[in-house]
Design a protein around this motif. Structure first.
Motif, PDB file in Angstrom:
ATOM      1  N   LEU A 147      20.175  -3.688  -6.909  1.00 55.10           N
ATOM      2  CA  LEU A 147      19.093  -2.839  -6.440  1.00 55.10           C
ATOM      3  C   LEU A 147      19.632  -1.620  -5.689  1.00 55.10           C
ATOM      4  O   LEU A 147      20.686  -1.700  -5.047  1.00 55.10           O
ATOM      5  N   HIS A 185      27.168   4.054  -9.861  1.00 56.53           N
ATOM      6  CA  HIS A 185      27.121   3.029 -10.912  1.00 56.53           C
ATOM      7  C   HIS A 185      28.363   2.144 -10.868  1.00 56.53           C
ATOM      8  O   HIS A 185      28.283   0.908 -10.930  1.00 56.53           O
ATOM      9  N   LYS A 237      11.657   3.928  -1.839  1.00 59.09           N
ATOM     10  CA  LYS A 237      11.779   3.977  -3.295  1.00 59.09           C
ATOM     11  C   LYS A 237      12.882   3.014  -3.723  1.00 59.09           C
ATOM     12  O   LYS A 237      13.999   3.053  -3.192  1.00 59.09           O
ATOM     13  N   LEU A 249      17.739  11.756  -6.961  1.00 61.29           N
ATOM     14  CA  LEU A 249      16.669  10.784  -6.704  1.00 61.29           C
ATOM     15  C   LEU A 249      15.496  11.436  -5.983  1.00 61.29           C
ATOM     16  O   LEU A 249      14.325  11.178  -6.296  1.00 61.29           O
ATOM     17  N   LEU A 289      18.982   3.358 -14.007  1.00 63.29           N
ATOM     18  CA  LEU A 289      18.123   2.898 -12.911  1.00 63.29           C
ATOM     19  C   LEU A 289      16.676   2.837 -13.395  1.00 63.29           C
ATOM     20  O   LEU A 289      16.145   3.827 -13.928  1.00 63.29           O
ATOM     21  N   ARG A 290      16.047   1.680 -13.206  1.00 64.44           N
ATOM     22  CA  ARG A 290      14.641   1.506 -13.556  1.00 64.44           C
ATOM     23  C   ARG A 290      13.822   1.348 -12.280  1.00 64.44           C
ATOM     24  O   ARG A 290      14.145   0.513 -11.430  1.00 64.44           O
ATOM     25  N   PRO A 291      12.760   2.138 -12.097  1.00 66.69           N
ATOM     26  CA  PRO A 291      11.981   2.045 -10.853  1.00 66.69           C
ATOM     27  C   PRO A 291      11.300   0.686 -10.711  1.00 66.69           C
ATOM     28  O   PRO A 291      10.822   0.107 -11.681  1.00 66.69           O
ATOM     29  N   VAL A 292      11.273   0.207  -9.463  1.00 64.90           N
ATOM     30  CA  VAL A 292      10.595  -1.043  -9.113  1.00 64.90           C
ATOM     31  C   VAL A 292       9.516  -0.688  -8.099  1.00 64.90           C
ATOM     32  O   VAL A 292       9.833  -0.179  -7.016  1.00 64.90           O
ATOM     33  N   PRO A 351      16.188  10.230 -11.592  1.00 69.24           N
ATOM     34  CA  PRO A 351      17.174   9.143 -11.520  1.00 69.24           C
ATOM     35  C   PRO A 351      17.963   9.042 -12.816  1.00 69.24           C
ATOM     36  O   PRO A 351      17.469   9.420 -13.891  1.00 69.24           O
ATOM     37  N   TRP A 394      14.947   1.040  -7.049  1.00 68.46           N
ATOM     38  CA  TRP A 394      15.317   0.995  -8.457  1.00 68.46           C
ATOM     39  C   TRP A 394      16.181  -0.240  -8.715  1.00 68.46           C
ATOM     40  O   TRP A 394      16.874  -0.730  -7.801  1.00 68.46           O
ATOM     41  N   GLN A 395      16.162  -0.693  -9.956  1.00 67.46           N
ATOM     42  CA  GLN A 395      17.016  -1.806 -10.380  1.00 67.46           C
ATOM     43  C   GLN A 395      18.017  -1.308 -11.411  1.00 67.46           C
ATOM     44  O   GLN A 395      17.666  -0.529 -12.310  1.00 67.46           O
ATOM     45  N   ARG A 396      19.256  -1.725 -11.268  1.00 62.62           N
ATOM     46  CA  ARG A 396      20.279  -1.401 -12.268  1.00 62.62           C
ATOM     47  C   ARG A 396      20.007  -2.232 -13.514  1.00 62.62           C
ATOM     48  O   ARG A 396      19.893  -3.460 -13.446  1.00 62.62           O
TER      49      ARG A 396
END
Length: 602
Positions: free
Chosen positions: A551, A541, A596, A576, A585-588, A581, A598-600
């Protein structure tokens, strides 16, 4: 006619045009087979190695306006980027074909054409060099056999497959060209051409240094032992002058103050330019003198080069990886099979490294024994035996040199095969001659050695395992064909935290920038990526915030992910892979991809 029939050498002799025609035919056949093997990968641009992707990206950047002298990859660890250690010499033919073909077929097809054609052209040069070398050692018929065996050498051919555009194929071709030129009967011409080829060999990659040094040492020893004609002085002058000229032609003025250890740079101009120039200029004066003044000259030249290296860049004495961060070494370098010794290879790879070079060494030794009554032939086979032996020992320490070791083994193996075919040809029954010839060709070829290796491995007791890093970490990685990237490519350009293995392919096929790749000049960035995936989520982070990364991308089935998760069961990568996660982190979703993303979100 009767005399011709009674003379086996005359009966099987080949004219020079027929040898050339035979080598061209073998090359075209090999091109057809290799292209058919690679064709399914051409359309989707699925290359064989991460460095192939990055090489093409370097060419793209140059053709889009980046300076010829600037080989920095600015989309790795932005904004400063990572300076690459690669030579622009390898980019030149790729760029030439792309520029010529682009107006006719478009940029995408032009890039694919270049990536297919250039390795095959390099293969043609390599087969020609092998045939020329063998013809100078023995005869043209054996030279054709050497070229034939070369079309079956797996470690050598891997670096010359269509789409294999990195520098390793060029290294093998230029190295064999330098060796073939060194055996030219016209001493000065051979020395000059060998020295120029060696300078090009080193300019393409400093990985050539051990074998280039051995070639120079052997020519120096022959000269000290009484070989005249100017071969060694011409070689030394061409090597030293060529090294300086190539460095000046491919670098800007600022490069003269950067003593890199992993490429020809001012750090290496002492041993690679000053030493050979002094030896070459003094060599003309000492050419007709005895061993003592020659040895004094060589000692002085070597001392000058060594002193300059120790004065300008003493760190280079430990090698290009001597100063590598220990964490980067553990997680990256020690998990790259091509850089590992034979005892850390998978058993099948180990057999490829061992068996065929031993066939070639055996043939070279027997050829040396057969030539004991001919001074020139014995001297040449002594040199070839030393080169084959040196390349074999080097391949046991560094796997990626195995292709060159196979190339150096070809003259000896071909000599052995020619003698075997001569004996078989004296048999009266045609069935015996046909079956015996087929068996001899198979048994003494790289394919035969590979089959023998598989047979030896099959004899191992059931359940036998080997604790080799290479075999343990050769999982599927997404630098080769594995998954679609269209979903990722359609996202707005961003900075992405991802694994080292993924980055080169992603650079070529997406618009994003990435945290690091597996290239040692970017070791600080590599250390940050390793710490991010093996440490607690807070480390990643902090890195993503500091470096403006939005990302995070992983390949769950890749070997790199497994290495990080195994080393740090509580680290980010392990979390992960376990589907846990951190909340920031949000999955995209990536439709059609096994990756796989994720977006911060903070």
């Amino acid at each position: 006619m009767a005399a011709l029939a009674d003379d086996p050498e005359a009966k099987y002799a080949l004219s020079r045009p027929r040898l050339v025609l035979g080598v061209v035919a073998l090359w075209l056949l090999a091109c057809s087979i290799l292209t058919a093997m690679a064709w399914p990968h051409v359309g989707p641009l699925e290359m064989w190695d991460p460095d192939d992707y990055l090489r093409l990206q370097q060419v793209r950047d140059w053709l889009c306006g980046q300076s010829f002298f600037d080989v920095t990859q600015y989309r790795i660890d932005p904004p400063g980027g990572v300076p690459m250690h690669w030579s622009r010499l390898v980019d030149l033919p790729l760029a030439a074909i792309i520029l010529l073909a682009k107006p006719l077929i478009g940029i995408g097809a032009a890039e694919r054409l270049a990536a297919v054609v250039i390795p095959l052209i390099t293969l043609g040069g390599l087969l020609g060099a092998i045939a020329l070398l063998t013809a100078r050692l023995t005869d043209r018929r054996t030279a054709l056999l050497a070229a034939m065996l070369g079309t079956t050498a797996p470690l050598m051919l891997f670096h010359l497959l269509p789409l294999r555009i990195d520098h390793h194929g060029w290294q093998t071709m230029l190295g064999m060209t330098a060796i073939a030129a060194a055996f030219d009967r016209k001493a000065v011409r051979g020395g000059l051409l060998s020295g120029i080829a060696t300078a090009l060999w080193l300019a393409v990659s400093l990985e050539a240094l051990p074998m280039a040094g051995l070639l120079g040492l052997l020519l120096a020893l022959r000269w000290t032992a009484g070989e005249g004609g100017g071969r060694f002085p011409a070689f030394a002058l061409a090597l030293g002058g060529g090294t300086l000229a190539l460095f000046a032609a491919t670098h800007d003025l600022a490069a003269w103050s950067r003593p890199w250890c992993d490429a020809v740079s001012p750090a290496w101009l002492g041993p690679l330019a000053a030493t050979p120039l002094l030896a070459g200029m003094g060599g003309w004066w000492a050419d007709n003198k005895g061993p003592r003044p020659k040895l004094l000259l060589l000692t002085a030249a070597a001392a000058l080069g060594g002193a300059l290296l120790m004065t300008t860049a003493p760190a280079c004495l430990s090698g290009p990886f001597g100063q590598l961060d220990p964490v980067v070494r553990r997680f990256w370098y020690e998990n790259v099979p091509e850089g590992l010794p034979i005892w850390r290879q998978a058993p099948g790879n180990a057999m490829l490294l061992l068996l065929f070079p031993l066939v070639g060494l055996s043939g070279s030794l027997l050829a040396w024994r057969a030539a004991r009554r001919e001074t020139a032939a014995m001297r040449n086979w002594t040199t070839m035996l030393a080169l084959a032996g040196g390349s074999f020992l080097l391949s046991l320490l560094v796997q990626r040199t195995g292709g060159f070791a196979q190339a150096c083994a070809l003259p000896g193996a071909a000599w052995l095969l020619a003698r075997a075919l001569d004996r078989i040809g004296r048999q009266r029954l045609s069935a015996v001659r046909i079956a015996g010839s087929a068996f001899a060709i198979m048994a003494l070829s790289p394919i035969g050695a590979m089959i023998a290796g598989e047979g030896l491995l099959a004899l191992r007791p059931t359940g036998t395992t080997t604790q080799d890093v290479a075999g343990a970490t050769q999982g599927r990685s997404c630098f080769a064909p594995c998954t679609g990237l269209s979903g990722l490519a359609q996202l707005p350009p961003s900075r992405v935290l991802t694994g080292l293995d993924l980055t080169p392919r992603l650079l070529l096929l997406t618009p994003h920038s990435y945290a690091a790749s597996g290239h040692h000049r970017g070791a600080p960035a590599m250390r940050r990526v390793i710490d991010a995936f093996t440490g607690p989520p807070e480390v990643a982070h902090r890195l993503m915030v500091d470096r403006s990364m939005r990302l995070l991308l992983i390949d769950p089935a890749g070997s790199e992910a497994g290495i990080y998760a195994k080393a740090a069961p509580l680290g980010l990568m392990a979390l992960l892979l376990a589907g846990k996660p951190p909340p920031w982190l949000r999955p995209v979703p990536l439709k059609g991809s096994s990756l796989k993303l994720w977006q911060r979100v903070d």
